[in-house]
Design an enzyme around this catalytic site. Sequence first.
Site, short mmCIF file in Angstrom:
data_model
loop_
_atom_site.label_atom_id
_atom_site.label_comp_id
_atom_site.label_asym_id
_atom_site.label_seq_id
_atom_site.Cartn_x
_atom_site.Cartn_y
_atom_site.Cartn_z
N ASP A 23 -7.38 -2.72 3.78
CA ASP A 23 -7.83 -2.21 2.48
C ASP A 23 -8.77 -3.21 1.83
O ASP A 23 -8.42 -3.89 0.84
CB ASP A 23 -6.62 -1.91 1.59
CG ASP A 23 -5.80 -0.74 2.12
OD1 ASP A 23 -6.39 0.14 2.78
OD2 ASP A 23 -4.58 -0.71 1.89
N LYS A 45 -5.43 0.07 10.39
CA LYS A 45 -5.55 1.30 9.60
C LYS A 45 -6.78 1.22 8.71
O LYS A 45 -6.94 0.28 7.94
CB LYS A 45 -4.30 1.52 8.74
CG LYS A 45 -4.34 2.85 7.97
CD LYS A 45 -3.03 3.17 7.29
CE LYS A 45 -2.94 2.64 5.89
NZ LYS A 45 -3.77 3.35 4.90
N LEU A 73 -7.50 9.33 6.63
CA LEU A 73 -8.34 10.06 5.68
C LEU A 73 -7.59 11.24 5.07
O LEU A 73 -8.13 11.95 4.23
CB LEU A 73 -9.63 10.54 6.37
CG LEU A 73 -10.50 9.42 6.98
CD1 LEU A 73 -11.79 10.00 7.56
CD2 LEU A 73 -10.84 8.36 5.94
N LYS A 74 -6.38 11.49 5.50
CA LYS A 74 -5.52 12.54 4.92
C LYS A 74 -6.26 13.85 4.72
O LYS A 74 -6.40 14.35 3.61
CB LYS A 74 -4.90 12.05 3.60
CG LYS A 74 -4.03 10.82 3.75
CD LYS A 74 -3.33 10.44 2.45
CE LYS A 74 -2.44 9.22 2.60
NZ LYS A 74 -3.17 7.95 2.82
N ASP A 77 -8.01 20.70 4.17
CA ASP A 77 -9.14 21.61 3.97
C ASP A 77 -8.83 22.88 4.75
O ASP A 77 -7.73 23.01 5.31
CB ASP A 77 -10.43 20.91 4.47
CG ASP A 77 -11.68 21.41 3.76
OD1 ASP A 77 -11.77 22.64 3.51
OD2 ASP A 77 -12.55 20.60 3.46
N ILE A 78 -9.78 23.78 4.85
CA ILE A 78 -9.52 24.98 5.64
C ILE A 78 -9.42 24.56 7.12
O ILE A 78 -10.01 23.55 7.52
CB ILE A 78 -10.62 26.07 5.44
CG1 ILE A 78 -12.00 25.54 5.85
CG2 ILE A 78 -10.63 26.57 4.00
CD1 ILE A 78 -13.06 26.63 5.90
N GLN A 201 5.19 -1.89 -5.37
CA GLN A 201 6.09 -1.51 -4.29
C GLN A 201 7.54 -1.89 -4.61
O GLN A 201 8.26 -2.39 -3.76
CB GLN A 201 5.64 -2.16 -2.98
CG GLN A 201 4.33 -1.57 -2.49
CD GLN A 201 4.31 -1.34 -1.00
OE1 GLN A 201 5.18 -1.81 -0.30
NE2 GLN A 201 3.35 -0.60 -0.52
N ARG A 222 -1.22 -5.66 2.11
CA ARG A 222 -1.36 -6.93 1.40
C ARG A 222 -0.40 -8.00 1.87
O ARG A 222 -0.73 -9.19 1.85
CB ARG A 222 -1.22 -6.69 -0.10
CG ARG A 222 -2.38 -5.88 -0.67
CD ARG A 222 -2.05 -5.26 -1.99
NE ARG A 222 -1.00 -4.25 -1.88
CZ ARG A 222 -0.50 -3.57 -2.90
NH1 ARG A 222 -0.95 -3.82 -4.11
NH2 ARG A 222 0.42 -2.67 -2.72
O1 C5P Z 1 1.24 -2.17 -0.24
P1 C5P Z 1 0.48 -2.38 1.03
O2 C5P Z 1 -0.75 -3.23 0.83
O3 C5P Z 1 1.32 -2.87 2.18
O4 C5P Z 1 -0.05 -0.95 1.41
C1 C5P Z 1 -0.53 -0.62 2.68
C2 C5P Z 1 -0.83 0.87 2.79
O5 C5P Z 1 0.33 1.60 2.48
C3 C5P Z 1 -1.92 1.37 1.85
O6 C5P Z 1 -3.14 1.44 2.57
C4 C5P Z 1 -1.46 2.76 1.48
O7 C5P Z 1 -2.00 3.70 2.39
C5 C5P Z 1 0.04 2.75 1.71
N1 C5P Z 1 0.85 2.68 0.47
C6 C5P Z 1 1.60 3.77 0.11
N2 C5P Z 1 2.38 3.71 -1.01
C7 C5P Z 1 2.43 2.61 -1.77
C8 C5P Z 1 1.66 1.50 -1.43
C9 C5P Z 1 0.88 1.56 -0.28
O8 C5P Z 1 1.57 4.78 0.79
N3 C5P Z 1 3.20 2.61 -2.86
#
Ligand code: C5P
Length: 246
Positions: A23, A45, A73-74, A77-78, A201, A222
Amino acid sequence: MNETLIGPGGNLTARERVAVALDVPTAEDALRARDSFGDALGLAKVGSALFVRAGLPLIAELKDGGAQVFLDLKFHDIPTVVGQAVDKAVDAGVDYLTVHAAGGPAMVEAAVRAAERGSTRVLAVTVLTSLDLESWRAGASPDEASVEAAVSRLASLAVGAGAHGLVGSAREAGILRRAGGPSCTVVTPGIHMPGSETPDQSRSVSVEEAVRSGSDILVIGRGVMNAPDPAAALRSVQHALEEVSR
Ligand code: C5P
């Protein structure tokens, strides 16, 4: 073709069971992060923000460097459009991609059909971890009894439509495993790293808890990306995962 997975992790290695969420804003940042993990990085990812910026060339670079790629990318769509998007992801050699189970059985089936041309696994997202019952009811299903009921319902829908795996909060790994059965790849974010504080989290679980609840692939961002020694942090997660899977 997609291999059969039996129980948590199945025949996946520890390297393949930790998806590192890259990320970061640019391809250069992502490749710098990749390099900081060295050989420890087995599965990277790529989410929508990075993909919009960096696109398919980044996917190719990550694959060339020896990592599997999880394109998050979740899609929702159709069915025709989702099938076309999955088709392009298959061409790019993507190993895992996500669709929203809430897109319905025909959409999930279209994704799975397109994926069958290669070895891409289709993971269906159940309920986003950012949603509580009130926001889920407001946005999706006013009569849903609980978030857990929504997760279970969507997981069954997606597996019935052929999804290879399911994504949900680590707290719901058990529900996903029960709905998906032994051959389903259960993928969970929301993992707490010992010693790291990630404020959004608070509902996260440890590596051990996630695996014991039935999770195959753990998504961590992170906790390893911001560690003083990212490769050592990633290896420590993989080690904990191996220990608890014995
Ligand atoms: O919190 P962390 O940096 O480990 O997040 C990694 C991935 O987990 C993010 O890219 C996100 O897709 C997902 N995530 C989630 N719900 C959260 C935090 C992160 O689905 N509360």
